[in-house]
Design a protein around this motif. Structure first.
Motif, PDB file in Angstrom:
ATOM      1  N   ASP A  25       0.824  -1.212   0.000  1.00  0.00           N
ATOM      2  CA  ASP A  25       0.000   0.000   0.000  1.00  0.00           C
ATOM      3  C   ASP A  25       0.860   1.265   0.000  1.00  0.00           C
ATOM      4  O   ASP A  25       0.540   2.248  -0.683  1.00  0.00           O
ATOM      5  N   SER A  26       1.963   1.244   0.748  1.00  0.00           N
ATOM      6  CA  SER A  26       2.861   2.401   0.795  1.00  0.00           C
ATOM      7  C   SER A  26       3.485   2.650  -0.569  1.00  0.00           C
ATOM      8  O   SER A  26       3.566   3.792  -1.028  1.00  0.00           O
ATOM      9  N   ARG A  27       3.922   1.584  -1.219  1.00  0.00           N
ATOM     10  CA  ARG A  27       4.529   1.741  -2.553  1.00  0.00           C
ATOM     11  C   ARG A  27       3.512   2.251  -3.581  1.00  0.00           C
ATOM     12  O   ARG A  27       3.826   3.108  -4.407  1.00  0.00           O
ATOM     13  N   ARG A  39       6.706  11.516  -1.074  1.00  0.00           N
ATOM     14  CA  ARG A  39       6.912  10.265  -1.815  1.00  0.00           C
ATOM     15  C   ARG A  39       8.089   9.474  -1.235  1.00  0.00           C
ATOM     16  O   ARG A  39       8.002   8.264  -1.036  1.00  0.00           O
ATOM     17  N   GLU A  40       9.189  10.168  -0.965  1.00  0.00           N
ATOM     18  CA  GLU A  40      10.365   9.503  -0.392  1.00  0.00           C
ATOM     19  C   GLU A  40      10.069   8.929   0.990  1.00  0.00           C
ATOM     20  O   GLU A  40      10.564   7.861   1.342  1.00  0.00           O
ATOM     21  N   THR A  41       9.254   9.613   1.776  1.00  0.00           N
ATOM     22  CA  THR A  41       8.877   9.115   3.102  1.00  0.00           C
ATOM     23  C   THR A  41       8.093   7.813   2.978  1.00  0.00           C
ATOM     24  O   THR A  41       8.343   6.854   3.720  1.00  0.00           O
ATOM     25  N   LEU A  42       7.156   7.750   2.049  1.00  0.00           N
ATOM     26  CA  LEU A  42       6.386   6.528   1.847  1.00  0.00           C
ATOM     27  C   LEU A  42       7.262   5.379   1.348  1.00  0.00           C
ATOM     28  O   LEU A  42       7.117   4.243   1.793  1.00  0.00           O
ATOM     29  N   ARG A  47      10.366   0.292   2.520  1.00  0.00           N
ATOM     30  CA  ARG A  47      11.647  -0.417   2.676  1.00  0.00           C
ATOM     31  C   ARG A  47      11.855  -0.871   4.118  1.00  0.00           C
ATOM     32  O   ARG A  47      12.310  -1.995   4.366  1.00  0.00           O
ATOM     33  N   GLN A  48      11.514  -0.014   5.079  1.00  0.00           N
ATOM     34  CA  GLN A  48      11.650  -0.377   6.484  1.00  0.00           C
ATOM     35  C   GLN A  48      10.748  -1.554   6.837  1.00  0.00           C
ATOM     36  O   GLN A  48      11.150  -2.454   7.576  1.00  0.00           O
ATOM     37  N   THR A  49       9.549  -1.550   6.296  1.00  0.00           N
ATOM     38  CA  THR A  49       8.612  -2.641   6.556  1.00  0.00           C
ATOM     39  C   THR A  49       9.152  -3.954   5.993  1.00  0.00           C
ATOM     40  O   THR A  49       9.048  -4.999   6.626  1.00  0.00           O
ATOM     41  N   GLU A  50       9.746  -3.884   4.809  1.00  0.00           N
ATOM     42  CA  GLU A  50      10.340  -5.093   4.229  1.00  0.00           C
ATOM     43  C   GLU A  50      11.513  -5.590   5.067  1.00  0.00           C
ATOM     44  O   GLU A  50      11.703  -6.792   5.221  1.00  0.00           O
ATOM     45  N   THR A  51      12.268  -4.685   5.658  1.00  0.00           N
ATOM     46  CA  THR A  51      13.358  -5.073   6.551  1.00  0.00           C
ATOM     47  C   THR A  51      12.804  -5.758   7.792  1.00  0.00           C
ATOM     48  O   THR A  51      13.342  -6.773   8.250  1.00  0.00           O
TER      49      THR A  51
END
Length: 63
Positions: A25-27, A39-42, A47-51
């Motif tokens: 959803d963020s992407r 956009r960069e924050t989202l 990326r943090q969520t994937e980590t």
């Protein structure tokens, strides 16, 4: 004094499913925005969520 009962219901889906959905959803939301800070924050959150998903996978016992 009457105490309120705590809401003990669990969210639908597994933790991993919810993390995956949040990242997707963020992407999707980021792609709809013009280049910039929001956009960069989202994208960073995705990326943090994937980590977090990777670390969670490392910590889980073998399935």
């Amino acid at each position: 004094m009457i105490k309120k009962k705590r809401n003990r219901s669990r969210p639908p889906g597994s933790f991993e499913d919810r993390l995956q959905k949040f990242a997707e959803d963020s992407r999707i939301a980021a792609r709809k925005l013009p280049p910039g800070r929001e956009r960069e924050t989202l994208m960073k959150k995705a990326r943090q969520t994937e980590t977090v998903m990777e670390v969670s996978e490392w910590l889980m016992p073998n399935k």
